[in-house]
Write a protein that holds these residues in place. Structure first.
Motif, mmCIF file in Angstrom:
data_model
loop_
_atom_site.group_PDB
_atom_site.id
_atom_site.type_symbol
_atom_site.label_atom_id
_atom_site.label_comp_id
_atom_site.label_asym_id
_atom_site.label_seq_id
_atom_site.Cartn_x
_atom_site.Cartn_y
_atom_site.Cartn_z
ATOM 1 N N GLY A 122 0.843 -1.205 0.000
ATOM 2 C CA GLY A 122 0.000 0.000 0.000
ATOM 3 C C GLY A 122 0.868 1.241 0.000
ATOM 4 O O GLY A 122 2.074 1.178 -0.319
ATOM 5 N N PHE A 123 0.283 2.380 0.354
ATOM 6 C CA PHE A 123 1.039 3.648 0.344
ATOM 7 C C PHE A 123 2.287 3.569 1.222
ATOM 8 O O PHE A 123 3.311 4.172 0.910
ATOM 9 C CB PHE A 123 0.148 4.797 0.830
ATOM 10 N N ASP A 124 2.184 2.854 2.353
ATOM 11 C CA ASP A 124 3.352 2.737 3.236
ATOM 12 C C ASP A 124 4.549 2.168 2.475
ATOM 13 O O ASP A 124 5.692 2.543 2.744
ATOM 14 C CB ASP A 124 3.044 1.812 4.424
ATOM 15 N N ASP A 125 4.268 1.234 1.550
ATOM 16 C CA ASP A 125 5.350 0.616 0.783
ATOM 17 C C ASP A 125 5.785 1.501 -0.382
ATOM 18 O O ASP A 125 6.968 1.769 -0.560
ATOM 19 C CB ASP A 125 4.902 -0.750 0.265
ATOM 20 N N TYR A 126 4.816 1.945 -1.178
ATOM 21 C CA TYR A 126 5.156 2.737 -2.370
ATOM 22 C C TYR A 126 5.833 4.053 -1.984
ATOM 23 O O TYR A 126 6.825 4.459 -2.581
ATOM 24 C CB TYR A 126 3.901 3.022 -3.206
ATOM 25 N N VAL A 127 5.256 4.724 -0.975
ATOM 26 C CA VAL A 127 5.763 6.044 -0.601
ATOM 27 C C VAL A 127 6.824 5.940 0.499
ATOM 28 O O VAL A 127 7.861 6.595 0.435
ATOM 29 C CB VAL A 127 4.596 6.944 -0.113
ATOM 30 N N GLY A 128 6.548 5.088 1.480
ATOM 31 C CA GLY A 128 7.419 5.055 2.660
ATOM 32 C C GLY A 128 8.596 4.104 2.538
ATOM 33 O O GLY A 128 9.527 4.175 3.356
ATOM 34 N N ARG A 129 8.574 3.189 1.558
ATOM 35 C CA ARG A 129 9.674 2.224 1.435
ATOM 36 C C ARG A 129 10.407 2.360 0.102
ATOM 37 O O ARG A 129 11.621 2.525 0.071
ATOM 38 C CB ARG A 129 9.112 0.799 1.584
ATOM 39 N N PHE A 130 9.657 2.290 -1.026
ATOM 40 C CA PHE A 130 10.328 2.239 -2.335
ATOM 41 C C PHE A 130 10.994 3.575 -2.709
ATOM 42 O O PHE A 130 12.113 3.586 -3.218
ATOM 43 C CB PHE A 130 9.346 1.811 -3.427
ATOM 44 N N GLY A 156 3.122 10.699 -10.060
ATOM 45 C CA GLY A 156 3.249 12.057 -9.537
ATOM 46 C C GLY A 156 2.543 12.193 -8.199
ATOM 47 O O GLY A 156 3.014 12.897 -7.299
ATOM 48 N N THR A 157 1.410 11.488 -8.063
ATOM 49 C CA THR A 157 0.684 11.534 -6.776
ATOM 50 C C THR A 157 1.562 10.922 -5.680
ATOM 51 O O THR A 157 1.667 11.475 -4.571
ATOM 52 C CB THR A 157 -0.653 10.769 -6.877
ATOM 53 N N LEU A 158 2.198 9.781 -5.981
ATOM 54 C CA LEU A 158 3.072 9.131 -4.991
ATOM 55 C C LEU A 158 4.237 10.056 -4.628
ATOM 56 O O LEU A 158 4.583 10.198 -3.453
ATOM 57 C CB LEU A 158 3.599 7.798 -5.536
ATOM 58 N N ALA A 159 4.840 10.689 -5.649
ATOM 59 C CA ALA A 159 5.960 11.605 -5.395
ATOM 60 C C ALA A 159 5.503 12.776 -4.531
ATOM 61 O O ALA A 159 6.214 13.198 -3.606
ATOM 62 C CB ALA A 159 6.530 12.102 -6.722
ATOM 63 N N THR A 160 4.300 13.277 -4.804
ATOM 64 C CA THR A 160 3.777 14.412 -4.033
ATOM 65 C C THR A 160 3.496 13.997 -2.585
ATOM 66 O O THR A 160 3.816 14.736 -1.643
ATOM 67 C CB THR A 160 2.487 14.958 -4.684
ATOM 68 N N ILE A 161 2.914 12.817 -2.406
ATOM 69 C CA ILE A 161 2.636 12.350 -1.035
ATOM 70 C C ILE A 161 3.956 12.227 -0.271
ATOM 71 O O ILE A 161 4.067 12.654 0.880
ATOM 72 C CB ILE A 161 1.889 10.987 -1.050
#
Lengths: 362, 121
Positions: A122-130, A156-161
């Protein structure tokens, strides 16, 4: 009778037109057969190396073309639903080739199809790990802790988060291409995933990995004529090798849309689509609140004028809710994909990105 | 004003483009309606249940024929993917990824080309 009417009746003009059309009809038939039996169109021509890999996540470094490059590396995040080779489709139509020629050190955080055991990402992985792992790998190679972060669509949304989690973080620039932030303006997806009727939990529970057909179906319903009109245009232009090559590359890219992990899909629908949590300051990632006010990097927001997926309004908060005092916006002609691929972007858009980013990458 | 000579192919392409725009515009309106949301929600749910029932039936038939089922093949494929991932990880740790030697790196001193002055534009 007008000159034009006389010209139309001129046997020489008529014969020229007939000859040209017969010639094209013959080529259409011959090349049409080639088209049916041809292999997949090759894509991605710039040399690159894998720098980091963790399941679905893979970080590529595109080999620099110049002996002297900009100090700040550029990390481009692909949308998890799509292959990153859209940025490097073919010689002369490649965003990355253009950037490398201008002296950027280009990295791409791209995605392999997730395995079934990755349906819990989830976001924890995509944004917080990768993304942090990609930054570490880049820093190890370059020695640079500063970075320009870019992303296309959901990338871009992931990068912004990520940029919104903490202030500064060494992010010098944030370049967003067709990036949705305010999901209340994602009209097609809002009705498609209407909270009253859309059972997202059922989908996630039963499918685990969400197949691309689920989302592509929504696009097809919104633009039902596109596929047929595309095929008709292909047939009309079958005599034109460049047109056919371009069609096949885009067609391959669209056909290779990736499945996405159920948990990520659920967060996309519930947190972003239903709650608009990034706008309301309620999006929690790795125990931290993503707050757009944390973003103080220079921002270049690029939107496509005729984008039927991501509207201009849905990107708006990048220009109004962030703390950056260096914000620019480009509204480019064309549709969703035309920002990152195709000869028109090379002529009309990418030089503007280079002018903006170059002076902020030293 | 000079008129262009009639080109049947261009006229055909114009007609296709007009048809595409009109149909897309009509569909765009429909896909923004509440009815569309309700319809797509029900259709998605029905598809999921139908797929699930079909998968269970097929699995039973394959088992009775002593053939591997989709889920068993997926399990093997997943194990292979994990092994591939580990091999890739080991290769990266052995330095087979991007060059990490500072000498091979380009200089990071590039400056943007000077912008032309207003009177030079």
């Amino acid at each position: 009778m007008s000159d034009n009417a006389l010209e139309l009746l001129d046997p020489e003009v008529i014969s020229q037109q007939v000859r040209r059309e017969v010639d094209r009809a013959l080529k259409r038939n011959i090349k049409g057969l080639d088209f049916l039996v041809a292999d997949r169109e090759p894509v991605g021509h710039m040399p690159k190396d894998v720098l980091y890999r963790d399941g679905t996540a893979v970080l590529y470094r595109y080999r620099p073309l110049l002996d002297e490059i900009y100090r700040v590396p550029l990390l481009v995040v692909s949308p998890p639903t799509n292959r990153g080779y859209i940025f490097d489709l073919a010689k002369g139509q490649s965003f990355f080739e253009y950037l490398l020629q201008q002296g950027y050190d280009v990295y791409n955080l791209d995605w392999n199809p997730p395995r079934r055991d990755e349906s819990v990402l989830g976001f924890d992985d995509y944004v917080g790990r990768f993304i942090p792992a990609a930054r570490d790998a880049i820093e190890e190679v370059t020695g640079e802790s500063d970075i320009s972060l870019a992303g296309y669509c959901a990338g871009g949304t992931l990068a912004t988060i990520y940029a919104a989690l903490k202030p500064t973080q060494g992010i010098r620039n944030l370049v967003t291409l067709a990036t949705p932030i305010d999901f209340s303006h994602m009209h097609l997806f809002q009705t498609w995933a209407d909270k009253r009727y859309f059972d997202v939990d059922l989908l996630v529970r039963e499918l685990e990995l969400i197949p691309p057909e689920i989302m592509l179906g929504a696009f097809d319903l919104a633009r039902p004529a596109n596929r047929t009109a595309g095929r008709v245009n292909l047939w009309t232009n079958m005599w034109n090798d460049e047109f056919v090559k371009s069609y096949r590359m885009f067609d391959r890219w669209a056909a290779e849309t990736l499945p996405i992990p159920g948990v990520y899909f659920g967060q996309l629908i519930k947190d972003l689509m239903w709650e608009n949590a990034l706008i309301n300051g309620k999006l929690e990632v790795c125990g931290q609140t993503a707050d757009l006010r944390h973003i103080d990097a220079a921002i270049l927001n690029i939107v496509a004028k005729h984008d039927h997926v991501v509207s201009h309004e849905s990107t708006g908060p990048l220009m109004t809710m962030t703390s950056s005092n260096d914000r620019d916006e480009i509204v480019a002609k064309g549709g969703h994909v035309s920002l990152v691929a195709g000869p028109a972007a090379l002529r009309r858009l990418w030089p503007h990105i280079d002018t903006w980013l170059g002076k902020r990458s030293t | 004003m000079s008129e262009k000579p009639f080109n049947p192919v261009a006229a055909w392409q114009d007609a296709i483009q007009r048809w595409e725009h009109e149909l897309n515009a009509w569909s765009g309106q429909f896909t923004q309606s509440e009815e569309f949301g309700a319809l797509i929600g029900q259709a998605t749910k029905a598809t999921i249940y139908a797929q699930k029932a079909m998968a269970e039936q097929t699995e039973t038939v394959l088992r009775s024929l002593n053939l591997p089922s989709k889920s068993q093949i997926e399990e093997i494929s997943q194990r292979l993917a994990v092994i591939e991932d580990h091999i890739a990880q080991i290769r990266l740790e052995m330095g087979e990824g991007a060059q990490k030697t500072p000498g091979a790196e380009p200089r990071r001193t590039r400056k943007p080309p000077a912008e032309p002055k207003a009177d030079e534009r």
